[in-house]
Motif scaffolding. Sequence first.
Motif, PDB file in Angstrom:
ATOM      1  N   GLU B 168       7.232  12.919   1.611  1.00  0.00           N
ATOM      2  CA  GLU B 168       7.158  11.556   1.912  1.00  0.00           C
ATOM      3  C   GLU B 168       7.809  10.665   0.916  1.00  0.00           C
ATOM      4  O   GLU B 168       7.092   9.922   0.391  1.00  0.00           O
ATOM      5  CB  GLU B 168       5.667  11.255   1.975  1.00  0.00           C
ATOM      6  CG  GLU B 168       4.706  11.991   2.625  1.00  0.00           C
ATOM      7  CD  GLU B 168       4.519  11.793   3.969  1.00  0.00           C
ATOM      8  OE1 GLU B 168       5.212  10.983   4.731  1.00  0.00           O
ATOM      9  OE2 GLU B 168       3.877  12.624   4.896  1.00  0.00           O
ATOM     10  N   THR B 170       9.689   8.162   1.116  1.00  0.00           N
ATOM     11  CA  THR B 170       9.885   6.712   1.358  1.00  0.00           C
ATOM     12  C   THR B 170       8.541   6.111   1.643  1.00  0.00           C
ATOM     13  O   THR B 170       8.495   4.832   2.023  1.00  0.00           O
ATOM     14  CB  THR B 170      10.820   6.532   2.582  1.00  0.00           C
ATOM     15  OG1 THR B 170      10.235   7.210   3.732  1.00  0.00           O
ATOM     16  CG2 THR B 170      12.025   7.085   2.350  1.00  0.00           C
ATOM     17  N   ALA B 171       7.426   6.759   1.278  1.00  0.00           N
ATOM     18  CA  ALA B 171       6.245   6.163   1.801  1.00  0.00           C
ATOM     19  C   ALA B 171       5.981   4.973   0.858  1.00  0.00           C
ATOM     20  O   ALA B 171       5.049   3.997   1.537  1.00  0.00           O
ATOM     21  CB  ALA B 171       5.024   7.318   1.536  1.00  0.00           C
ATOM     22  N   THR B 175      12.219  -1.080   3.073  1.00  0.00           N
ATOM     23  CA  THR B 175      13.454  -0.508   3.843  1.00  0.00           C
ATOM     24  C   THR B 175      14.520  -0.477   2.923  1.00  0.00           C
ATOM     25  O   THR B 175      15.419   0.462   2.846  1.00  0.00           O
ATOM     26  CB  THR B 175      13.758  -1.409   4.945  1.00  0.00           C
ATOM     27  OG1 THR B 175      12.333  -1.902   5.512  1.00  0.00           O
ATOM     28  CG2 THR B 175      14.480  -0.965   5.872  1.00  0.00           C
ATOM     29  N   SER B 178      14.447   2.715   0.646  1.00  0.00           N
ATOM     30  CA  SER B 178      14.289   3.776   1.306  1.00  0.00           C
ATOM     31  C   SER B 178      15.760   4.045   1.787  1.00  0.00           C
ATOM     32  O   SER B 178      16.104   5.216   1.768  1.00  0.00           O
ATOM     33  CB  SER B 178      13.629   3.726   2.718  1.00  0.00           C
ATOM     34  OG  SER B 178      12.285   3.432   2.307  1.00  0.00           O
ATOM     35  N   THR B 199       8.330  14.110   6.109  1.00  0.00           N
ATOM     36  CA  THR B 199       8.277  12.569   6.608  1.00  0.00           C
ATOM     37  C   THR B 199       7.750  12.467   7.978  1.00  0.00           C
ATOM     38  O   THR B 199       7.791  13.157   8.715  1.00  0.00           O
ATOM     39  CB  THR B 199       9.440  12.020   6.174  1.00  0.00           C
ATOM     40  OG1 THR B 199       9.172  10.362   6.319  1.00  0.00           O
ATOM     41  CG2 THR B 199      10.550  12.160   7.154  1.00  0.00           C
ATOM     42  N   ASP B 201       8.515   9.045   8.658  1.00  0.00           N
ATOM     43  CA  ASP B 201       9.243   7.908   8.711  1.00  0.00           C
ATOM     44  C   ASP B 201      10.401   7.682   9.632  1.00  0.00           C
ATOM     45  O   ASP B 201      11.491   8.474   9.150  1.00  0.00           O
ATOM     46  CB  ASP B 201       9.464   7.521   7.274  1.00  0.00           C
ATOM     47  CG  ASP B 201      10.180   6.149   7.179  1.00  0.00           C
ATOM     48  OD1 ASP B 201      10.476   5.443   8.287  1.00  0.00           O
ATOM     49  OD2 ASP B 201      10.496   5.674   6.028  1.00  0.00           O
TER      50      ASP B 201
END
Lengths: 392, 228
Positions: B168, B170-171, B175, B178, B199, B201
């Motif tokens: 994860e 980019t949790a 944006t 990420s 992920t 995402d």
Amino acid sequence: MALEKHRNILDYTLQALLRRKFKNIGIILVFTFVIFMLSSILFLSYSLRQEAHLILQDSPEIVVQKMRAGRHELIPINLEKDIRKIPGVSSTEPRYWGYYYDSGAKANYTILGIGTAILKNNRLLNGRMPLPHEKNVAAIGRGIADVRIIKKDIGSTLYLQAADGRWMNFNIIGIFESDSEIITSDLIIISEDDFKILNNMPEGMATDLIVHVSNETEIPTVAKKVKEQFPDSRPILRDEIIRTYDAVFGWRSGLIITLFTGALIAFIILAWDKATGLSAEEKQEIGILKAIGWETSDVLEMKFWEGLVISLTSFISGLILAYVHIFFLGASLFAPALKGWSVIYPDFKLTPFIDFYQIATLTAITIVPYIASTIIPSWKASITDPDTVMRG
Amino acid sequence: MIRTENVTKYFNRGNPDEVIAINDVSIEIKKGDFTVLKGPSGSGKTTLLSLIGCMSRPTSGKVIVENRDVSRLPERFMTEVRRNTFGFIFQQFHLIKGITVSDNVMLPLYPTGIKPSKLRKRAEEILINLGMGSRKDFPVQKLSGGEQQRTAIARALINNPDIILADEPTAHLDTHLSEEFLSIMRNLQQEGKTIVVATHDPLVYEKDCVNLIVEMRDGMVKDIIKKN
Ligand SMILES: Nc1ncnc2c1ncn2[C@@H]1O[C@H](COP(=O)(O)OP(=O)(O)OP(=O)(O)O)[C@@H](O)[C@H]1O
Ligand SMILES: [Mg+2]
């Protein structure tokens, strides 16, 4: 290569310790205090014992006292010729000694009338001893010189009140300079003749008789014979005295055992807290280290360094503080407890005697369990799979 | 490069709270792949990632990394494989607070006995590549979220791993950050590294560079999508 690895881990350990500065300083302070107490006690009891031994080494093999109704009484000097006939006895001599109560200083001094017997333990004497028939001269211990005499030096005068109320004056001709030795510090030596006047001693009597025995192994036999011939006498062996001193100053004496257990309990609490409490933060750190490639053994090595650095720092500082406390500051913290001396030895200084065996014991009962209590909980944390850290 | 064969992982096996986190999973990831493990919460992504990364052992089945069965290795060798082959990026970053950025980056290799000066030089090179050169002596807790992650990436790269695992990633990022993370990963992929990201995402799994999507549900593989 291998060495670098350990250096790297040690480096990291030091960083880690600095990060938790306050907690670790707290631990070091408590630990230092514990070591300070324990080693103060060890230094003190051991040095006292050594001093006692040192002095008693020079004392006679047998002292014969006369007893009446269980109490020590003056002894007739003419017993000497009978005692000398006992096989094994090489010589005898009468001794004149007692206590002098100084109401000003509220202290008891030991007072010795010197006859043919010359105190062997006089290597610390500055000046000289009185001769057996010399009038109005004295050699005294440093402790008394400091309490009683204004000039505090050879050539000044000491006043003592005799049994009949008259004041006698003594010219100081010698001082036992060592303020370290227990016995000489409170000692007053005058001539045999002066002693008799001062204490109104009856003719032909002495305080006790010294019996010299040339062969060590015959001492108990001689003592037995003396007792047989003179049932109202009490022969005291040097070995017995040494044993008594050991009991008084040794491990078992009440003061020492109390302080000792107190300090030990404090230490156990410290180690116990360590052994049970691995903070969440510490646990997570172990997990992270394992996850990024540290082996269990590396983590344990880090914890070993941590325990070693903390315990060694505390141990050494505690030891140094105790050394200063006992040998430079005259055990000032214990002084109130050591009542007997606190009057006459307001600032007595002991000669440093250190028993390395005791220090090794102290190391074994403090450093080793402390390191263990640091490593063991971490060991539990570090053998679990590192993947738990992924969920922390 | 990475293969799992009928891998199953139980937690608390035999207890009332027994969980089967991974159930009979067989997948294959090739060198240079950018793989996404996708699925809802609790589907077993993290567990699978940790099995691949030698952080835990499967209850049954095999995990094969670079032609070597790592699922039954003793802990010492598992650590060795982990240290030599993988770089991990954790969701919570898991940096050690109170020490500097470069000290954190060097940390994985401390027990190898490489000289600290050499290690530090290498850490600084990586940090400069990630645009973190000016932050190398910062204590990590003073960094922004994006900087913390880049520190974590640098730490994952210090051992020059063939495979990068990220859970994860980019949790906790917006944006923009990420996207930045993904471009770093793409660069690493172009250098020939294998990348596995767990992920859910879409920003991640809809990227072009992703060429393998493993969809998970209740510990099982529901679907495998191969691209290009
Ligand atoms: N150490 C553990 N002990 C018991 N159960 C566990 C443990 N670790 C994971 N689980 C369980 O295994 C299942 C899979 O968990 P896992 O963390 O792999 O899912 P995930 O797909 O990563 O979920 P998320 O998206 O929330 O991170 C879950 O039901 C979880 O509760
Ligand atoms: Mg997860």
